[in-house]
Design an enzyme around this catalytic site. Structure first.
Site, PDB file in Angstrom:
ATOM      1  N   GLN A  41       0.801  -1.219   0.000  1.00 56.52           N
ATOM      2  CA  GLN A  41       0.000   0.000   0.000  1.00 56.52           C
ATOM      3  C   GLN A  41       0.841   1.280   0.000  1.00 56.52           C
ATOM      4  O   GLN A  41       0.333   2.342  -0.334  1.00 56.52           O
ATOM      5  CB  GLN A  41      -0.956  -0.004   1.197  1.00 56.52           C
ATOM      6  CG  GLN A  41      -1.989  -1.123   1.094  1.00 56.52           C
ATOM      7  CD  GLN A  41      -2.941  -1.152   2.275  1.00 56.52           C
ATOM      8  OE1 GLN A  41      -2.666  -1.785   3.283  1.00 56.52           O
ATOM      9  NE2 GLN A  41      -4.062  -0.465   2.172  1.00 56.52           N
ATOM     10  N   HIS A  61      -1.329  -5.435 -13.112  1.00 54.83           N
ATOM     11  CA  HIS A  61      -0.768  -5.316 -14.456  1.00 54.83           C
ATOM     12  C   HIS A  61      -1.577  -6.085 -15.500  1.00 54.83           C
ATOM     13  O   HIS A  61      -1.596  -5.717 -16.665  1.00 54.83           O
ATOM     14  CB  HIS A  61       0.699  -5.783 -14.468  1.00 54.83           C
ATOM     15  CG  HIS A  61       1.583  -4.906 -13.624  1.00 54.83           C
ATOM     16  ND1 HIS A  61       2.722  -5.340 -13.001  1.00 54.83           N
ATOM     17  CD2 HIS A  61       1.459  -3.590 -13.287  1.00 54.83           C
ATOM     18  CE1 HIS A  61       3.262  -4.338 -12.318  1.00 54.83           C
ATOM     19  NE2 HIS A  61       2.514  -3.277 -12.470  1.00 54.83           N
ATOM     20  N   ASP A  74       2.312   0.494  -8.120  1.00 54.56           N
ATOM     21  CA  ASP A  74       3.668   0.500  -8.697  1.00 54.56           C
ATOM     22  C   ASP A  74       4.574   1.514  -8.001  1.00 54.56           C
ATOM     23  O   ASP A  74       5.750   1.250  -7.765  1.00 54.56           O
ATOM     24  CB  ASP A  74       3.622   0.838 -10.199  1.00 54.56           C
ATOM     25  CG  ASP A  74       3.099  -0.326 -11.036  1.00 54.56           C
ATOM     26  OD1 ASP A  74       2.799  -1.395 -10.458  1.00 54.56           O
ATOM     27  OD2 ASP A  74       2.985  -0.159 -12.264  1.00 54.56           O
ATOM     28  N   ARG A  99       3.809   0.119  12.975  1.00 52.93           N
ATOM     29  CA  ARG A  99       3.485  -1.204  12.445  1.00 52.93           C
ATOM     30  C   ARG A  99       3.552  -1.138  10.916  1.00 52.93           C
ATOM     31  O   ARG A  99       2.818  -0.368  10.295  1.00 52.93           O
ATOM     32  CB  ARG A  99       2.088  -1.630  12.902  1.00 52.93           C
ATOM     33  CG  ARG A  99       1.644  -2.916  12.278  1.00 52.93           C
ATOM     34  CD  ARG A  99       0.342  -3.496  12.843  1.00 52.93           C
ATOM     35  NE  ARG A  99       0.056  -4.689  12.065  1.00 52.93           N
ATOM     36  CZ  ARG A  99      -0.973  -4.823  11.235  1.00 52.93           C
ATOM     37  NH1 ARG A  99      -1.887  -3.882  11.117  1.00 52.93           N
ATOM     38  NH2 ARG A  99      -1.110  -5.916  10.529  1.00 52.93           N
ATOM     39  N   HIS A 144       1.140  -9.169   4.552  1.00 56.25           N
ATOM     40  CA  HIS A 144      -0.040  -8.309   4.411  1.00 56.25           C
ATOM     41  C   HIS A 144      -0.514  -8.421   2.957  1.00 56.25           C
ATOM     42  O   HIS A 144      -0.521  -7.449   2.206  1.00 56.25           O
ATOM     43  CB  HIS A 144       0.291  -6.868   4.809  1.00 56.25           C
ATOM     44  CG  HIS A 144      -0.899  -6.029   5.179  1.00 56.25           C
ATOM     45  ND1 HIS A 144      -1.039  -5.393   6.410  1.00 56.25           N
ATOM     46  CD2 HIS A 144      -2.012  -5.701   4.487  1.00 56.25           C
ATOM     47  CE1 HIS A 144      -2.177  -4.699   6.429  1.00 56.25           C
ATOM     48  NE2 HIS A 144      -2.783  -4.867   5.273  1.00 56.25           N
ATOM     49  N   ASN A 188      -1.604 -10.593   8.427  1.00 57.75           N
ATOM     50  CA  ASN A 188      -2.600  -9.552   8.636  1.00 57.75           C
ATOM     51  C   ASN A 188      -3.944  -9.997   8.067  1.00 57.75           C
ATOM     52  O   ASN A 188      -4.049 -10.327   6.883  1.00 57.75           O
ATOM     53  CB  ASN A 188      -2.208  -8.256   7.927  1.00 57.75           C
ATOM     54  CG  ASN A 188      -3.285  -7.192   8.092  1.00 57.75           C
ATOM     55  OD1 ASN A 188      -3.476  -6.668   9.189  1.00 57.75           O
ATOM     56  ND2 ASN A 188      -4.027  -6.881   7.041  1.00 57.75           N
ATOM     57  N   GLU A 189      -4.954 -10.001   8.909  1.00 55.06           N
ATOM     58  CA  GLU A 189      -6.336 -10.219   8.475  1.00 55.06           C
ATOM     59  C   GLU A 189      -6.467 -11.319   7.420  1.00 55.06           C
ATOM     60  O   GLU A 189      -6.927 -11.062   6.305  1.00 55.06           O
ATOM     61  CB  GLU A 189      -6.927  -8.925   7.897  1.00 55.06           C
ATOM     62  CG  GLU A 189      -6.962  -7.777   8.861  1.00 55.06           C
ATOM     63  CD  GLU A 189      -7.769  -6.593   8.328  1.00 55.06           C
ATOM     64  OE1 GLU A 189      -8.198  -6.642   7.153  1.00 55.06           O
ATOM     65  OE2 GLU A 189      -7.984  -5.629   9.081  1.00 55.06           O
ATOM     66  N   ASN A 331      -7.636  -6.031  14.721  1.00 56.71           N
ATOM     67  CA  ASN A 331      -8.013  -4.914  13.857  1.00 56.71           C
ATOM     68  C   ASN A 331      -9.521  -4.777  13.894  1.00 56.71           C
ATOM     69  O   ASN A 331     -10.235  -5.781  13.753  1.00 56.71           O
ATOM     70  CB  ASN A 331      -7.629  -5.181  12.396  1.00 56.71           C
ATOM     71  CG  ASN A 331      -6.140  -5.083  12.135  1.00 56.71           C
ATOM     72  OD1 ASN A 331      -5.349  -4.849  13.054  1.00 56.71           O
ATOM     73  ND2 ASN A 331      -5.757  -5.246  10.883  1.00 56.71           N
ATOM     74  N   TYR A 333     -12.858  -1.837  12.810  1.00 58.03           N
ATOM     75  CA  TYR A 333     -13.245  -0.521  12.298  1.00 58.03           C
ATOM     76  C   TYR A 333     -14.714  -0.182  12.535  1.00 58.03           C
ATOM     77  O   TYR A 333     -15.062   0.975  12.648  1.00 58.03           O
ATOM     78  CB  TYR A 333     -13.008  -0.454  10.778  1.00 58.03           C
ATOM     79  CG  TYR A 333     -11.552  -0.414  10.363  1.00 58.03           C
ATOM     80  CD1 TYR A 333     -10.770  -1.562  10.331  1.00 58.03           C
ATOM     81  CD2 TYR A 333     -10.955   0.784  10.001  1.00 58.03           C
ATOM     82  CE1 TYR A 333      -9.440  -1.530   9.945  1.00 58.03           C
ATOM     83  CE2 TYR A 333      -9.617   0.832   9.605  1.00 58.03           C
ATOM     84  CZ  TYR A 333      -8.864  -0.327   9.579  1.00 58.03           C
ATOM     85  OH  TYR A 333      -7.552  -0.272   9.200  1.00 58.03           O
ATOM     86  N   GLU A 400      -5.034  -2.098  14.278  1.00 57.97           N
ATOM     87  CA  GLU A 400      -5.590  -1.171  13.289  1.00 57.97           C
ATOM     88  C   GLU A 400      -6.947  -0.681  13.742  1.00 57.97           C
ATOM     89  O   GLU A 400      -7.762  -1.450  14.260  1.00 57.97           O
ATOM     90  CB  GLU A 400      -5.803  -1.831  11.912  1.00 57.97           C
ATOM     91  CG  GLU A 400      -4.592  -1.886  11.025  1.00 57.97           C
ATOM     92  CD  GLU A 400      -4.898  -2.527   9.674  1.00 57.97           C
ATOM     93  OE1 GLU A 400      -5.980  -2.268   9.112  1.00 57.97           O
ATOM     94  OE2 GLU A 400      -4.045  -3.294   9.203  1.00 57.97           O
TER      95      GLU A 400
HETATM   96  C1  GBH Z   1      -7.736  -3.256   6.823  1.00 54.60           C
HETATM   97  O1  GBH Z   1      -8.782  -4.099   6.447  1.00 54.60           O
HETATM   98  C2  GBH Z   1      -6.467  -3.653   6.106  1.00 54.60           C
HETATM   99  O2  GBH Z   1      -5.594  -4.350   6.964  1.00 54.60           O
HETATM  100  C3  GBH Z   1      -5.751  -2.502   5.489  1.00 54.60           C
HETATM  101  O3  GBH Z   1      -4.822  -2.977   4.576  1.00 54.60           O
HETATM  102  C4  GBH Z   1      -6.764  -1.569   4.858  1.00 54.60           C
HETATM  103  O4  GBH Z   1      -6.154  -0.530   4.162  1.00 54.60           O
HETATM  104  C5  GBH Z   1      -7.615  -0.998   5.967  1.00 54.60           C
HETATM  105  O5  GBH Z   1      -8.242  -2.015   6.664  1.00 54.60           O
HETATM  106  C6  GBH Z   1      -8.722  -0.079   5.492  1.00 54.60           C
HETATM  107  O6  GBH Z   1      -9.624  -0.769   4.700  1.00 54.60           O
HETATM  108  O7  GBH Z   1     -14.768  -3.000  -0.919  1.00 54.60           O
HETATM  109  O8  GBH Z   1     -15.955  -5.099  -0.884  1.00 54.60           O
HETATM  110  O9  GBH Z   1     -13.560  -5.008  -1.143  1.00 54.60           O
HETATM  111  C7  GBH Z   1     -10.013  -3.819   7.083  1.00 54.60           C
HETATM  112  C8  GBH Z   1     -11.101  -4.685   6.556  1.00 54.60           C
HETATM  113  C9  GBH Z   1     -11.437  -5.531   4.413  1.00 54.60           C
HETATM  114  C10 GBH Z   1     -12.517  -3.566   5.067  1.00 54.60           C
HETATM  115  C11 GBH Z   1     -11.767  -5.261   2.976  1.00 54.60           C
HETATM  116  C12 GBH Z   1     -12.839  -3.257   3.636  1.00 54.60           C
HETATM  117  C13 GBH Z   1     -13.202  -4.110   1.531  1.00 54.60           C
HETATM  118  C14 GBH Z   1     -14.575  -4.522   1.177  1.00 54.60           C
HETATM  119  N1  GBH Z   1     -11.345  -4.336   5.176  1.00 54.60           N
HETATM  120  N2  GBH Z   1     -12.970  -4.462   2.904  1.00 54.60           N
HETATM  121  S1  GBH Z   1     -14.748  -4.409  -0.566  1.00 54.60           S
END
Ligand code: GBH
Length: 496
Positions: A41, A61, A74, A99, A144, A188-189, A331, A333, A400
């Site tokens: 990322q 790609h 990229d 992290r 990750h 990670n996740e 993690n 949210y 997170e």
């Molecule tokens: C984290 O995932 C990740 O560890 C991190 O890399 C990421 O940048 C951050 O959260 C913020 O998203 O749009 O249908 O693909 C958190 C869980 C999993 C939530 C993927 C969003 C996307 C759903 N995330 N999900 S979709």
């Protein structure tokens, strides 16, 4: 009078949070505050200095249309070249820890351990030294989501051979960086690549194998984690004295009503979602949650399979995997509401049908720029209590938590999010006795948000993705977070 109003007005602006709802106690002095990123990322340098190809490189790609605006990683934030600027930003924040993740194919271009890429190793050595020189503790994730493409070419995480290839990689990085790095996270996740990659096909490898491939993906990853943990235990712990864990994410699942059915459905959902990965590692009895074992076995039978689509751990494996964590990394949210419903009809196998519940978000909850991320601060307190009660009161480190917008320097909504979530975390600690020892905000800087490209911003620092310099600019939230780290206090003044 006028002055007072003006003063109060400025005061409110400065404090910039609705103090009324925030707890005015302090976080413990030894509480860790930091920020997180991930290699793909932020780093860019996708083929720099001998780096091999990862599944994400291949994906963007060959199928650029799979990412919004055809964005790709990229160059990303170009942290491969600008990591010292990132360290300056971390210093400004006063972060206790940073992290970040290692790009497996930067260190091992083929994924296998027979070929080590020295410039890749040096990049991480330099980053780690710069952090240590500034008193910032590195918290390092091994994986990750950026699997080396050659390992995908033999089947990726549905191939149990990856347990050993991951273990080789883990042993190498423990030996390379373990004198400096004392906090390791294997994965990670894992649910995200297993679901989005092996069931929904929206990220690499883009398979539609719901109900089978996603279960095997999880199975391999859980075993790979356990093996890496044991390698650390047997070969490194005595000399390096660090700790190892895995990062598993969850949303909080709140029953949609007080009915026993909705409560049962919410519990079933968290077991299918979080428990799927967590139970084998964190639960004193190990193994998958019983509700998953039972339901998937029963449905598989009705579907005509010869055995359950959920792979089985042998009794030896259950023992081997159980307890492979030194602290629990979480993690989280957001929150979902869960409603009971009739079991899905037998037919197309899927994880959703196996769980058979309805999960949704309340339309009245505040939104972020991400459709899935609604602001529900009380959810984190409930999730922390659930984890505390189900896994025997572990030490919990939040790896997170964060909020997305569409690029504002005056990011009041991000300030409110962190303040309100932190307030609920502190209540879980002080009022409920949950043992939380750290908080990691996602993210240090705006970065490549996977399928959503650069459209959703999570950073304390803005990045100008149109400029070749990838210029970083501080946001208002960075200074609010800095103040929290300094004072351990969410409001103007805290009780001592
Ligand atoms: C984290 O995932 C990740 O560890 C991190 O890399 C990421 O940048 C951050 O959260 C913020 O998203 O749009 O249908 O693909 C958190 C869980 C999993 C939530 C993927 C969003 C996307 C759903 N995330 N999900 S979709």
């Amino acid at each position: 009078m006028r002055l007072t109003i003006l003063f109060n007005f400025c005061f409110v602006l400065l404090l910039s949070v609705n103090n009324g709802e925030l707890i005015n106690k302090k976080f413990p002095e030894d509480f860790f505050f930091g920020v997180a990123t991930a290699a793909y990322q932020i780093e860019g340098g996708w083929d720099a200095d001998g780096k091999g190809e990862s599944v994400w490189d291949r994906w963007v790609h060959t199928r650029p249309y799979m990412v919004l605006n055809q964005d790709n990683g990229d160059v990303a934030c170009d942290s491969y070249h600008k990591y010292l600027e990132d360290v300056e930003m971390l210093k400004h924040l006063g972060a206790n820890h940073y992290r970040f993740s290692l790009s497996w194919s930067r260190i091992l271009p083929t994924g296998y351990v027979n070929q080590v890429n020295q410039p890749g190793v040096d990049y991480y050595k330099n980053l780690i030294s710069a952090l240590k020189e500034n008193g910032i503790e590195p918290y390092v994730t091994l994986y990750h989501w950026d699997l080396p493409q050659p390992l995908q070419d033999i089947g990726g995480w549905t191939n149990p051979l990856l347990v050993d290839y991951f273990a080789d990689y883990a042993r190498l990085v423990f030996s390379l960086f373990g004198d400096e790095v004392k906090n390791w996270m294997t994965f990670n996740e894992p649910k995200q690549p297993c679901m989005n990659g092996y069931a929904y096909a929206i990220i690499p490898p883009g398979y539609v194998t719901n109900g089978i491939g996603n279960y095997w993906c999880a199975h391999t990853i859980i075993k790979a984690h356990a093996k890496a943990y044991h390698i650390y235990d047997e070969e490194f712990r005595a000399t390096q004295n660090g700790r190892v864990s895995i990062v598993i994410d969850s949303v909080w699942y709140e029953p949609a009503s007080d009915s026993d059915q909705d409560k049962e459905a919410a519990e079933r959902k968290i077991q299918f979602d979080y428990g799927w990965y967590a139970n084998a590692i964190y639960h004193p009895d190990g193994n998958y949650p019983q509700v998953m074992i039972d339901r998937i076995a029963e449905r598989s039978k009705k579907e005509g399979f010869s055995k359950s689509r959920l792979p089985e751990f042998t009794p030896e494996e259950i023992e081997y995997i159980k307890g492979t964590f030194d602290f629990l990394c979480l993690n989280t949210y957001t929150t979902n509401l869960v409603q009971w419903t009739e079991d899905a009809e037998i037919g197309f196998p899927s994880w959703e049908a196996d769980a058979s519940v309805v999960a949704y978000q309340d339309a009245s909850w505040n939104s972020s720029a991400s459709f899935w991320l609604k602001v529900v601060p009380w959810g984190i307190r409930k999730l922390l209590n659930w984890v505390d009660q189900n896994y025997d009161h572990p030490e919990i480190f939040i790896t997170e938590n964060g909020f997305s917008d569409t690029s504002e320097l005056d990011d009041q909504d991000r300030i409110n999010y962190h303040a309100e979530y932190l307030s609920n975390i502190l209540q879980a600690m002080l009022e409920d006795g949950v043992n939380v020892t750290g908080y990691t905000a996602w993210s240090l800087l705006d970065n490549f948000e996977w399928t959503m490209g650069y459209s959703q911003k999570f950073g304390f620092y803005q990045v100008d993705f149109d400029s070749p310099n990838r210029t970083r600019t501080i946001k208002k939230s960075a200074n609010y977070f800095k103040k929290i780290i300094e004072t351990k206090c969410l409001v103007d003044t805290c009780e001592d």
